[in-house]
Design an enzyme around this catalytic site. Structure first.
Site, mmCIF file in Angstrom:
data_model
loop_
_atom_site.group_PDB
_atom_site.id
_atom_site.type_symbol
_atom_site.label_atom_id
_atom_site.label_comp_id
_atom_site.label_asym_id
_atom_site.label_seq_id
_atom_site.Cartn_x
_atom_site.Cartn_y
_atom_site.Cartn_z
ATOM 1 N N TYR A 115 0.943 -1.206 -0.088
ATOM 2 C CA TYR A 115 0.107 -0.070 -0.080
ATOM 3 C C TYR A 115 0.932 1.154 0.024
ATOM 4 O O TYR A 115 1.704 1.249 0.793
ATOM 5 C CB TYR A 115 -0.916 -0.037 1.418
ATOM 6 C CG TYR A 115 -1.986 -1.065 1.216
ATOM 7 C CD1 TYR A 115 -3.145 -0.973 0.448
ATOM 8 C CD2 TYR A 115 -1.749 -2.503 1.882
ATOM 9 C CE1 TYR A 115 -3.896 -1.797 0.393
ATOM 10 C CE2 TYR A 115 -2.522 -3.332 1.292
ATOM 11 C CZ TYR A 115 -3.751 -3.409 0.785
ATOM 12 O OH TYR A 115 -4.621 -4.294 0.548
ATOM 13 N N SER A 116 0.630 2.123 -0.903
ATOM 14 C CA SER A 116 1.322 3.497 -0.981
ATOM 15 C C SER A 116 1.002 4.252 0.315
ATOM 16 O O SER A 116 -0.080 4.139 0.733
ATOM 17 C CB SER A 116 0.849 4.385 -2.142
ATOM 18 O OG SER A 116 0.804 3.661 -3.340
ATOM 19 N N CYS A 294 -0.005 7.393 -10.492
ATOM 20 C CA CYS A 294 -0.298 6.230 -9.553
ATOM 21 C C CYS A 294 -1.891 6.011 -9.660
ATOM 22 O O CYS A 294 -2.883 6.734 -9.799
ATOM 23 C CB CYS A 294 -0.021 6.694 -8.243
ATOM 24 S SG CYS A 294 0.067 5.354 -6.977
ATOM 25 N N GLU A 334 3.589 4.320 -10.671
ATOM 26 C CA GLU A 334 3.282 3.036 -9.866
ATOM 27 C C GLU A 334 1.843 2.726 -9.909
ATOM 28 O O GLU A 334 0.987 3.464 -9.393
ATOM 29 C CB GLU A 334 3.757 3.262 -8.383
ATOM 30 C CG GLU A 334 4.091 2.205 -7.494
ATOM 31 C CD GLU A 334 4.797 2.347 -6.293
ATOM 32 O OE1 GLU A 334 6.090 2.246 -6.385
ATOM 33 O OE2 GLU A 334 4.364 3.099 -5.485
ATOM 34 N N TYR A 336 -1.560 -0.564 -10.169
ATOM 35 C CA TYR A 336 -1.544 -1.548 -9.618
ATOM 36 C C TYR A 336 -3.015 -2.177 -10.047
ATOM 37 O O TYR A 336 -3.700 -1.563 -10.447
ATOM 38 C CB TYR A 336 -1.385 -1.645 -8.158
ATOM 39 C CG TYR A 336 -2.041 -0.388 -7.435
ATOM 40 C CD1 TYR A 336 -3.446 -0.565 -7.083
ATOM 41 C CD2 TYR A 336 -1.198 0.710 -7.055
ATOM 42 C CE1 TYR A 336 -3.943 0.502 -6.360
ATOM 43 C CE2 TYR A 336 -1.686 1.738 -6.464
ATOM 44 C CZ TYR A 336 -2.965 1.686 -6.006
ATOM 45 O OH TYR A 336 -3.540 2.788 -5.287
HETATM 46 P P1 FAD Z 1 -7.129 -10.272 -3.013
HETATM 47 O O1 FAD Z 1 -7.972 -11.035 -1.747
HETATM 48 O O2 FAD Z 1 -5.513 -10.386 -3.031
HETATM 49 O O3 FAD Z 1 -7.606 -10.413 -4.364
HETATM 50 C C1 FAD Z 1 -7.059 -9.797 -5.598
HETATM 51 C C2 FAD Z 1 -7.289 -10.861 -6.687
HETATM 52 O O4 FAD Z 1 -8.664 -10.969 -6.859
HETATM 53 C C3 FAD Z 1 -6.698 -10.386 -7.915
HETATM 54 O O5 FAD Z 1 -5.306 -10.777 -7.943
HETATM 55 C C4 FAD Z 1 -7.580 -11.281 -9.035
HETATM 56 O O6 FAD Z 1 -7.117 -12.437 -9.210
HETATM 57 C C5 FAD Z 1 -8.729 -11.107 -8.166
HETATM 58 N N1 FAD Z 1 -9.627 -9.780 -8.959
HETATM 59 C C6 FAD Z 1 -9.614 -8.552 -8.536
HETATM 60 N N2 FAD Z 1 -10.669 -8.020 -9.246
HETATM 61 C C7 FAD Z 1 -11.239 -8.877 -9.813
HETATM 62 C C8 FAD Z 1 -12.392 -8.917 -10.769
HETATM 63 N N3 FAD Z 1 -13.017 -7.565 -11.041
HETATM 64 N N4 FAD Z 1 -12.742 -9.886 -11.078
HETATM 65 C C9 FAD Z 1 -12.521 -11.121 -10.990
HETATM 66 N N5 FAD Z 1 -10.997 -11.447 -10.286
HETATM 67 C C10 FAD Z 1 -10.804 -10.041 -9.778
HETATM 68 N N6 FAD Z 1 -4.259 -0.441 -2.798
HETATM 69 C C11 FAD Z 1 -5.233 0.458 -2.280
HETATM 70 O O7 FAD Z 1 -6.371 0.345 -1.752
HETATM 71 N N7 FAD Z 1 -4.425 1.451 -1.763
HETATM 72 C C12 FAD Z 1 -3.146 1.867 -2.094
HETATM 73 O O8 FAD Z 1 -2.554 3.058 -1.839
HETATM 74 C C13 FAD Z 1 -2.470 0.754 -2.677
HETATM 75 N N8 FAD Z 1 -1.161 0.958 -3.065
HETATM 76 C C14 FAD Z 1 -0.402 0.088 -3.840
HETATM 77 C C15 FAD Z 1 0.760 0.136 -3.945
HETATM 78 C C16 FAD Z 1 1.436 -0.848 -4.805
HETATM 79 C C17 FAD Z 1 2.808 -0.568 -5.144
HETATM 80 C C18 FAD Z 1 0.809 -1.887 -5.290
HETATM 81 C C19 FAD Z 1 1.600 -3.038 -6.107
HETATM 82 C C20 FAD Z 1 -0.585 -2.221 -4.828
HETATM 83 C C21 FAD Z 1 -1.207 -1.316 -4.160
HETATM 84 N N9 FAD Z 1 -2.467 -1.282 -3.765
HETATM 85 C C22 FAD Z 1 -3.049 -0.288 -3.298
HETATM 86 C C23 FAD Z 1 -3.239 -2.667 -4.069
HETATM 87 C C24 FAD Z 1 -2.960 -3.377 -2.805
HETATM 88 O O9 FAD Z 1 -1.935 -4.038 -2.578
HETATM 89 C C25 FAD Z 1 -3.849 -5.021 -3.170
HETATM 90 O O10 FAD Z 1 -3.726 -5.447 -4.213
HETATM 91 C C26 FAD Z 1 -5.220 -4.732 -3.166
HETATM 92 O O11 FAD Z 1 -5.948 -4.070 -1.904
HETATM 93 C C27 FAD Z 1 -6.151 -6.062 -3.160
HETATM 94 O O12 FAD Z 1 -5.744 -6.676 -2.374
HETATM 95 P P2 FAD Z 1 -6.745 -7.683 -1.433
HETATM 96 O O13 FAD Z 1 -6.088 -8.715 -0.671
HETATM 97 O O14 FAD Z 1 -7.947 -7.164 -0.810
HETATM 98 O O15 FAD Z 1 -7.447 -8.609 -2.666
#
Ligand code: FAD
Ligand code: A2P
Length: 336
Positions: A115-116, A294, A334, A336
């Site tokens: 998370y940023s 971003c 950056e 994602y």
């Molecule tokens: P997970 O449970 O890990 O689910 C994600 C997975 O669900 C995906 O990989 C995909 O397989 C599936 N999926 C997602 N959408 C769909 C769809 N529409 N249909 C079908 N499948 C789908 N997030 C923020 O909110 N704020 C930030 O500031 C932020 N900064 C980031 C900075 C960087 C450098 C990076 C790489 C990512 C950042 N993110 C940010 C994103 C964050 O890291 C997570 O990826 C995001 O919160 C989702 O994680 P999760 O565990 O909730 O989802």
């Protein structure tokens, strides 16, 4: 020059103390032929806490970043870092890792998500002992079922006092230049605003200016994309900065579900880029201008397309210019 302003709680590595990072510049004349060697950013703290040995931060705040009528759930979440030893220093533009509680469907601990960081190194309270995030809960429909993202749901539902595994900080892509008279163009969609919020606080919050001994004198231009007005994150703060620093901040919004682009489609930030292409490219010709992108991965091709059109109008070739800007450390993305 910047004064080192990282809070030295507990023991701080000398190499962690430097405030910002110099970037090389790209002048109109040397833009193609003379890439200058990048500095390695050796002074920026990286991975003080690894995912296998994370720091346990305590939630101090978790409130909605949205206004009434907004789409989805986006939270501003703050963690206390006071007990970290070594201290979890970070600089504006970095990210942290969060390891959600519980186990995955194989019975293994969850992997960290990045998370940023949305706060400056001084934190929202200026005491230098917190870090803040801006998190959208991932939700999507699959086979008629609503799926909630693991980590984003965990974060959005945290309560004050909860302990959370934090790793990092990581990232050197989104660091600010050191020069007070640099120009900063920012393209953000949704939570992509997080690092930009930190930059804008550093530039325009009076307490930040005092603490950093860094008085931003350049032009900052924020392009912000959100689906509805109620989804514009930190909008009141940015409007306030604009009023206080009209010479230094331009704030352009693309509100996709309330505004239309010239073709009658949803208004995205790349449509705003096209509207302002001449001014943007005038700024880019100045070697002190940096561009930060971003948010949604999907915005990158759109921004590229708009920049290609905008560059062509000035007789420039974006596919050549962009790598040069990147090499010169002036193009920071950056997504994602
Ligand atoms: P997970 O449970 O890990 O689910 C994600 C997975 O669900 C995906 O990989 C995909 O397989 C599936 N999926 C997602 N959408 C769909 C769809 N529409 N249909 C079908 N499948 C789908 N997030 C923020 O909110 N704020 C930030 O500031 C932020 N900064 C980031 C900075 C960087 C450098 C990076 C790489 C990512 C950042 N993110 C940010 C994103 C964050 O890291 C997570 O990826 C995001 O919160 C989702 O994680 P999760 O565990 O909730 O989802
Ligand atoms: P929309 O969802 O209306 O198509 P948030 O994360 O709060 O949903 O905000 C993301 C913003 O970025 C929304 O306004 C969204 O518009 C917009 N958006 C979606 N896809 C793109 C894209 N390819 N390029 C630029 N902006 C996009």
């Amino acid at each position: 020059m910047n004064a080192p302003a990282i809070k030295t709680k507990k023991q701080v590595n000398k190499s962690q103390e430097k405030e910002t990072v110099s970037k090389n510049s790209l002048s109109k004349e040397d833009s193609v032929s003379k890439p200058i060697k990048k500095k390695p950013h050796a002074d920026v703290p990286i991975n003080t806490y690894k995912p296998k040995a994370p720091f346990l931060g305590t939630v101090t705040e978790n409130y909605t970043a949205l206004k009434e009528g907004a789409i989805g759930k986006v939270q501003h979440i703050t963690f206390d870092l006071s007990d970290s030893d070594p201290f979890l220093n970070y600089v504006e533009g970095q990210s942290i890792g969060i390891i959600p509680a519980g186990e995955d469907n194989k019975g293994k601990p969850h992997k960290p998500r990045l998370y940023s960081i949305a706060s400056t190194r001084h934190g929202d309270n200026f005491a230098g002992n917190t870090v803040s995030l801006c998190v959208r809960q991932l939700q999507y429909e699959k086979d008629g079922e609503t799926i909630n993202g693991v980590c984003s749901t965990y974060l959005c539902n945290l309560s004050k006092g909860d302990k959370v595994k934090i790793s990092g900080p990581v990232g050197k892509e989104m660091l600010l230049p050191e020069e007070e008279d640099s120009n900063i163009i920012m393209f953000a969609t949704g939570t992509g605003i997080a690092p930009m919020r930190a930059y804008l606080r550093k530039m325009f919050e009076p307490m930040e200016r005092e603490k950093n001994n860094w008085n931003f004198k350049g032009k900052a231009w924020l392009f912000m994309g959100a689906p509805k007005t109620a989804n514009l994150l930190y909008n009141d703060d940015f409007e306030h900065y604009k009023k206080q620093f009209p010479e230094n901040l331009i704030y352009t919004k693309a509100i996709s579900r309330e505004q239309n682009n010239s073709k009658g489609g949803r208004m995205y930030i790349q449509d705003r880029v096209l509207e302002h292409s001449e001014e943007i490219f005038n700024m880019i010709e100045n070697p002190k201008t940096h561009i930060y992108l971003c948010g949604l991965k999907g915005m990158e091709p759109g921004i590229d397309e708009a920049m290609t059109t905008a560059a062509a109008a000035k007789g420039l070739n974006w596919s050549e210019l962009r790598p040069q800007l990147r090499k010169a450390g002036r193009w920071h993305a950056e997504t994602y």
